[in-house]
Scaffold this active site. Structure first.
Site, mmCIF file in Angstrom:
data_model
loop_
_atom_site.group_PDB
_atom_site.id
_atom_site.type_symbol
_atom_site.label_atom_id
_atom_site.label_comp_id
_atom_site.label_asym_id
_atom_site.label_seq_id
_atom_site.Cartn_x
_atom_site.Cartn_y
_atom_site.Cartn_z
ATOM 1 N N GLU A 229 -4.618 79.615 52.951
ATOM 2 C CA GLU A 229 -4.563 81.068 53.150
ATOM 3 C C GLU A 229 -5.966 81.672 53.113
ATOM 4 O OE1 GLU A 229 -2.672 83.272 54.192
ATOM 5 O OE2 GLU A 229 -0.719 83.404 53.233
ATOM 6 N N CYS B 254 1.626 83.599 50.417
ATOM 7 C CA CYS B 254 1.829 84.666 51.389
ATOM 8 C C CYS B 254 2.849 85.678 50.872
ATOM 9 C CB CYS B 254 2.302 84.080 52.719
ATOM 10 S SG CYS B 254 2.630 85.329 53.975
#
Length: 223
Positions: A211, A137
């Protein structure tokens, strides 16, 4: 020339990293064709993620072995609580999502899966484990913005309703934060034995896959 710690993680998880950073969600966002509903769902889940992200920084403070690490964790937590959440709420309002609606948003399973994986990894491991779990991230979004800008199909300016999102992550402020995070990881991975590198690779691979699921769930919201 030795490969840096973060680049080593990427090279060991190349297929998963490509699937995450070149996802169809991002391609459609770059073109401007991403369905509005998919982006709105992403914004709502990202609000919840930011809250868990703040908790991760609080955990990082607890796990910090040095004063410098403690200060870094404090700055990250402060930035989310005092700045990023407010900006996110303001941005969501422009997409027709009120703060009240954000607060009532049910957490999707992919959101739960990734955020709890990060927190669990940090609780079980050390500070480096936690940073590696967050790296897809923190560092990944900066790379994604740069990749989007390098593509011939990308549409920028008022013609793309997602231009502001791209601009946010291509900003020097965010890019500098990503570079700083990568440098921190690189410094702490230097000279680690192979067994430790393998363990960190496992964390990085799983976080990257989670993710990817975070992108995919938003596309599932559209017909």
């Amino acid at each position: 020339m030795n490969t840096s710690g973060f680049e080593l993680l990427k090279s060991r998880c190349q297929d998963d990293w490509q699937a995450y950073t070149r996802h169809r969600f991002l391609r459609e966002l770059a073109i401007g064709s991403l369905p509005r509903m998919a982006f709105q769902h992403y914004l709502q889940q990202d609000y919840l993620f930011l809250i868990h992200f703040a908790r991760a920084y609080a955990l990082a403070a607890y796990k910090s072995p040095t004063l410098a690490d403690l200060r870094q964790a404090h700055e990250g937590l402060k930035a989310i609580l005092d700045l990023e959440l407010g900006l996110h709420v303001e941005y969501c309002a422009g997409w027709g999502i009120s703060e009240a609606a954000l607060e009532q948003t049910p957490e999707a399973r992919p959101t739960t899966a990734y955020t709890r994986y990060v927190l669990d990894t940090g609780q079980r491991g050390d500070l480096l484990d936690l940073h590696v779990a967050l790296a897809p991230c923190v560092i990944g979004y900066a790379e994604i913005a740069n990749w989007i800008n390098a593509q011939p199909f990308t549409v920028r300016g008022a013609e793309n309703p997602y231009n502001a999102w791209i601009a946010m992550y291509e900003s020097e402020e965010f890019q500098a934060a990503a570079r700083s995070e990568q440098q921190w990881i690189d410094a702490r991975m230097a000279g680690l034995p192979e067994a430790r590198l393998e363990a960190l690779t496992t964390i990085f691979r799983e976080a990257t896959r989670l993710e990817t699921d975070f992108w995919a769930m938003n596309l599932e919201m559209t017909p």
